[in-house]
Design a protein around this motif. Structure first.
Motif, PDB file in Angstrom:
ATOM      1  N   GLU A 141      25.065  26.965  40.942  1.00 30.31           N
ATOM      2  CA  GLU A 141      25.712  28.012  41.737  1.00 30.31           C
ATOM      3  C   GLU A 141      25.273  29.403  41.285  1.00 30.31           C
ATOM      4  O   GLU A 141      25.144  30.318  42.101  1.00 30.31           O
ATOM      5  N   THR A 145      23.501  31.878  43.850  1.00 29.44           N
ATOM      6  CA  THR A 145      24.112  33.185  44.082  1.00 29.44           C
ATOM      7  C   THR A 145      23.115  34.305  43.834  1.00 29.44           C
ATOM      8  O   THR A 145      23.000  35.251  44.624  1.00 29.44           O
ATOM      9  N   VAL A 156      25.621  42.585  42.336  1.00 25.38           N
ATOM     10  CA  VAL A 156      26.174  41.439  41.619  1.00 25.38           C
ATOM     11  C   VAL A 156      26.857  41.923  40.348  1.00 25.38           C
ATOM     12  O   VAL A 156      26.351  42.817  39.664  1.00 25.38           O
ATOM     13  N   ASP A 157      28.009  41.339  40.030  1.00 28.36           N
ATOM     14  CA  ASP A 157      28.661  41.517  38.738  1.00 28.36           C
ATOM     15  C   ASP A 157      28.548  40.212  37.964  1.00 28.36           C
ATOM     16  O   ASP A 157      28.587  39.122  38.558  1.00 28.36           O
ATOM     17  N   ALA A 158      28.405  40.304  36.644  1.00 28.07           N
ATOM     18  CA  ALA A 158      28.278  39.081  35.841  1.00 28.07           C
ATOM     19  C   ALA A 158      28.695  39.362  34.405  1.00 28.07           C
ATOM     20  O   ALA A 158      28.604  40.496  33.915  1.00 28.07           O
ATOM     21  N   GLN A 206      30.320  33.749  35.424  1.00 29.57           N
ATOM     22  CA  GLN A 206      31.149  34.510  36.371  1.00 29.57           C
ATOM     23  C   GLN A 206      30.279  35.450  37.230  1.00 29.57           C
ATOM     24  O   GLN A 206      30.571  36.635  37.381  1.00 29.57           O
ATOM     25  N   ARG A 208      29.114  37.075  40.410  1.00 33.64           N
ATOM     26  CA  ARG A 208      29.834  37.335  41.655  1.00 33.64           C
ATOM     27  C   ARG A 208      29.050  38.298  42.533  1.00 33.64           C
ATOM     28  O   ARG A 208      28.735  39.414  42.101  1.00 33.64           O
ATOM     29  N   LYS A 210      28.948  40.949  45.361  1.00 33.75           N
ATOM     30  CA  LYS A 210      29.998  41.912  45.710  1.00 33.75           C
ATOM     31  C   LYS A 210      30.134  42.153  47.208  1.00 33.75           C
ATOM     32  O   LYS A 210      31.109  42.750  47.662  1.00 33.75           O
TER      33      LYS A 210
END
Length: 317
Positions: A141, A145, A156-158, A206, A208, A210
Motif C-alpha cells: 500500500e 500510494t 504526501v505526509d509520512a 503512515q 498519506r 493529502k
C-alpha cells in the motif's frame, strides 16, 4: 489496424499515463483537432472506458474507475490474479522487473473497482513470501500510494525513521520511485527542509496522500541522486579508487547500490564508495582481487597499507 483504432489506443495510453489531460494537449499529442478528440473520447466511453470530463482551472479529460473493468482489458478473476502477481513482482529482486511491474500495476489500479481491490488485499494478507533476510520488504500500500502520488503530483505526509533510528514526520512532494533491485527509494522534495531527499520506502510508515497537488519543480536526475545518496552521502569515510580493469569488468563485482563507477580509459576505471569504518572499506575494495590505487582518503590508504603488511607477514616462510 485502422487509423482511428490506432489513435484510440494511443489516446487510451495517454489517459492512463497521467491524471488529467486538457483537450488541447491531447489534440497536440495525437495530431488531430479538439473536435476529433471529443469524438474519440465518446468512442472510448461506448467501449466501456470511464473517461470523465471537467471544466475550469485544472480541468480536462481523466480516466476514472468504473463499476466494472472496461472490456478488452481483463475480466475480474484475471484482474485480481494480475494485480497480486504485479504487487509481488514489484517487491521482488529481479533486475528491471520491479519498476515495470509497478508501472503496470499503477495503470491497472487506476481503473480497478473497489470490490476487486478488496479481493487483492485479501489474497496478499493471507500470503507469506519467503525472501532473504537481507531484503527490505515494502508495504504494497505504501508503494501504490507513492506511485499514484508521483503520477498525480499529489502532496504526501509520512512518518520516517532515518539510518540512525531517529523518527521524524515528513511533508513531501513525491517525484519518482527508484529501485536498486533489493530496495525501493523515493526522490521527493521535503517541504519543511526546503531541499531534495531520497527516502527508503521500508523506513516509511503512515503514508498519506493529502488530496492537494503541487506544481512540478526542476528536479535532479532521480537515479543519479539516489545513487549518490546511498553510495557516499550517509558515510563518514568516502574514497575514490582507480582499478586497473575496465568499467564493465568492475561492474560485475559491485552492486550499483554500493558504488559509483566512472570511466577512466579503456583499461581502468574509478570507483567511488563509502563506509563508516576505513578498515571495512579497504577490505571491501580488495575483495574483487583486482589491482587498485587509492586516489582519495588517507584513512583508507593507511588501512590498506596496514592490511597489506599484515597479509605479507601471514605468508612468510
Amino acid at each position: 489496424m485502422s487509423q482511428t483504432t490506432s489513435r484510440l489506443l494511443q489516446l487510451l495510453g495517454l489517459l492512463q499515463s497521467r491524471r488529467v489531460w486538457s483537450g488541447e494537449e491531447l489534440s497536440d499529442r495525437l495530431g488531430v483537432t479538439t473536435r476529433s478528440v471529443r469524438r474519440d473520447v465518446e468512442r472510448l466511453r461506448e467501449l466501456g472506458y470511464p473517461v470523465h470530463a471537467s471544466t475550469g482551472h485544472g480541468g480536462g479529460y481523466q480516466l476514472g474507475a468504473g463499476a466494472a473493468l472496461p472490456p478488452l482489458l481483463l475480466d475480474s478473476d484475471e484482474a485480481v490474479a494480475m494485480a497480486v502477481c504485479l504487487r509481488l513482482a514489484a517487491g521482488g529482486s529481479v533486475a528491471g522487473v520491479g519498476e515495470a511491474a509497478l508501472r503496470a500495476l499503477t495503470k491497472l489500479d487506476q481503473v480497478m473497482p473497489s470490490r476487486l481491490r478488496s479481493q487483492v488485499a485479501a489474497v496478499l494478507d493471507t500470503t507469506v513470501t519467503l525472501t532473504p533476510e537481507s531484503d527490505s520488504p515494502v508495504d504494497p500500500e505504501v508503494l501504490m500510494t507513492l506511485a499514484r502520488a508521483c503520477r498525480d503530483r499529489e502532496h504526501v505526509d509520512a512518518d520516517y525513521v532515518d539510518r540512525a533510528g531517529s523518527p521524524s514526520s515528513r511533508r513531501l512532494e513525491p517525484y519518482q520511485l527508484v529501485t536498486t533491485g533489493r530496495r525501493w527509494y523515493l526522490l521527493a522534495f521535503d517541504r519543511d527542509r526546503d531541499d531534495w531527499r531520497s527516502l527508503r520506502l521500508d523506513r516509511m510508515a503512515q503514508v498519506r496522500a493529502k488530496g492537494t497537488t503541487f506544481t512540478a519543480r526542476p528536479a535532479p536526475d532521480a537515479a543519479e541522486y539516489v545513487r549518490r545518496a546511498i553510495t557516499t552521502s550517509p558515510y563518514r569515510y568516502v574514497t575514490r579508487v582507480r582499478y586497473h580493469a575496465a568499467k564493465d569488468v568492475m561492474a560485475q563485482h559491485f552492486s550499483p547500490a554500493s558504488v559509483t563507477i566512472e570511466d577512466d580509459g579503456p583499461d581502468t576505471c574509478v570507483v567511488v564508495t563509502g563506509a563508516d569504518d576505513p578498515r571495512t572499506l579497504a577490505l571491501y575494495l580488495a575483495m574483487p582481487g583486482v589491482a587498485f590505487e587509492v586516489l582519495e582518503s588517507d584513512a583508507v590508504a593507511d588501512r590498506a597499507l596496514a592490511m597489506s603488511a599484515l597479509l605479507a607477514d601471514a605468508v612468510k616462510r
